[in-house]
Design an enzyme around this catalytic site. Structure first.
Site, PDB file in Angstrom:
ATOM      1  N   ARG A   1      -3.278 -10.148   5.139  1.00 38.20           N
ATOM      2  CA  ARG A   1      -3.619 -10.154   3.716  1.00 38.20           C
ATOM      3  C   ARG A   1      -2.393  -9.686   2.930  1.00 38.20           C
ATOM      4  O   ARG A   1      -1.868  -8.594   3.175  1.00 38.20           O
ATOM      5  CB  ARG A   1      -4.811  -9.236   3.470  1.00 38.20           C
ATOM      6  CG  ARG A   1      -5.407  -9.320   2.085  1.00 38.20           C
ATOM      7  CD  ARG A   1      -6.690  -8.486   1.999  1.00 38.20           C
ATOM      8  NE  ARG A   1      -7.350  -8.611   0.693  1.00 38.20           N
ATOM      9  CZ  ARG A   1      -7.075  -7.848  -0.345  1.00 38.20           C
ATOM     10  NH1 ARG A   1      -6.170  -6.870  -0.238  1.00 38.20           N
ATOM     11  NH2 ARG A   1      -7.712  -8.018  -1.481  1.00 38.20           N
TER      12      ARG A   1
ATOM     13  N   LYS B   1       0.817  -1.214   0.000  1.00 36.62           N
ATOM     14  CA  LYS B   1       0.000   0.000   0.000  1.00 36.62           C
ATOM     15  C   LYS B   1       0.849   1.261   0.000  1.00 36.62           C
ATOM     16  O   LYS B   1       2.066   1.230   0.189  1.00 36.62           O
ATOM     17  CB  LYS B   1      -0.968  -0.029   1.181  1.00 36.62           C
ATOM     18  CG  LYS B   1      -2.093  -1.028   0.959  1.00 36.62           C
ATOM     19  CD  LYS B   1      -3.200  -0.901   1.972  1.00 36.62           C
ATOM     20  CE  LYS B   1      -4.369  -1.812   1.607  1.00 36.62           C
ATOM     21  NZ  LYS B   1      -5.418  -1.812   2.636  1.00 36.62           N
TER      22      LYS B   1
END
Length: 287
Positions: free
Chosen positions: A266, A232
């Site tokens: 994740r 991210k």
């Protein structure tokens, strides 16, 4: 980290049960043309199924199939298009992984997709909107799937324009508590529920780091915590690297999250994350 002899933490995932006594990895499988990291790489069912099989071989306990991008600025897709993208992949993976303990997950907010994916073999529903779409709570309740309730400020189209909180930890924790309560009122048993603070979903770098520092407070509320920090923008801003070159920073955050009590990580880079968590668990248990 839980130690040897700790009671097992079991998550009910339809016809399977996932042991979360130690953190597990959820492998990311985007079947979209516009995901921020791997958009269009697995846009055909055959390529997506093959990649999902690789993720399972690398040690993923869950494979999360997503047919609608939720990156900042993403636009929604129709129910029909999302079904077209995800159902063949879930059906193919169910066949290809039928002899394993791998749990198939669908990353969706649409009740129609939840029902269809569960019928195709999904045992986990990962919803960035925490079952707030009309009909989603009822649809999810009826599936028997495990559920992940995520916090998001705003929506993908606008969430990163100017995220603001008086106290990000307090507000995220209160939201997740409210959504858990809504699920319980709908008859969903606690053993099916997980929560996700929503790193990067309506949060800037400092919000994300504050939530990570205070992750034990979310863990203390009693439901398994799922975290998604892989590749991210926070990793990019801290390291200066592009999305495809953030494996080391992502794994570092995964280890920190596991040490702070997260049970589901994740990740795009499954093999590296699985190895790192094995080492982390060995040190934590004294093995």
């Amino acid at each position: 980290m839980p130690r040897v002899g700790d009671r097992k933490l079991l998550l009910k995932c339809a016809d399977k049960t996932l042991d979360l006594s130690q953190p597990v990895v959820m492998g990311v499988l985007n079947v979209t043309p516009d995901s921020f990291s791997d958009g269009a790489r697995f846009a055909t069912a055959a390529a997506a199924v093959a990649h999902g099989v690789r993720l399972a071989a690398e040690g993923a306990a869950i494979i999360d199939v997503g047919g609608e991008s939720t990156r900042p600025g993403a636009e929604s897709v129709t129910v029909a298009e999302e079904l077209r993208r995800v159902l063949p992949v879930i059906e193919g993976l169910r066949q290809a992984t039928r002899d394993s303990g791998v749990v198939l997950s669908v990353d969706t907010s649409k009740p129609e997709v939840m029902r269809a994916a569960a019928g195709a073999g999904a045992g986990f529903i990962n919803d960035v909107r925490a079952l707030r779409e009309p009909g989603a709570l009822e649809a999810a309740a009826a599936t028997g799937c495990a559920l992940c309730l995520m916090h998001m400020q705003g929506d993908p189209g606008t969430m990163q324009l100017a995220p603001h909180y008086l106290d990000v930890v307090v507000e995220v924790r209160a939201f997740l508590s409210d959504r858990v309560a809504a699920c319980r009122r709908a008859g969903i048993e606690s053993a099916r529920l997980t929560v996700d603070p929503g790193f990067g979903f309506g949060k800037n770098v400092e919000h994300n780091l504050t939530l990570l520092r205070h992750l034990p407070e979310l863990v203390a509320d009693g439901h398994p915590v799922l975290i998604g920090l892989s590749r991210k923008s926070t990793v990019g801003k801290l390291t200066g690297r592009e999305a495809g070159d953030r494996v080391h920073g992502s794994v570092a955050l995964a280890v920190i999250a596991a040490l702070k009590g997260a049970r589901i990580i994740r990740a795009h880079d499954v093999a590296a994350t699985v190895d790192a968590l094995k080492i982390t668990a060995a040190v934590g248990t004294g093995a």
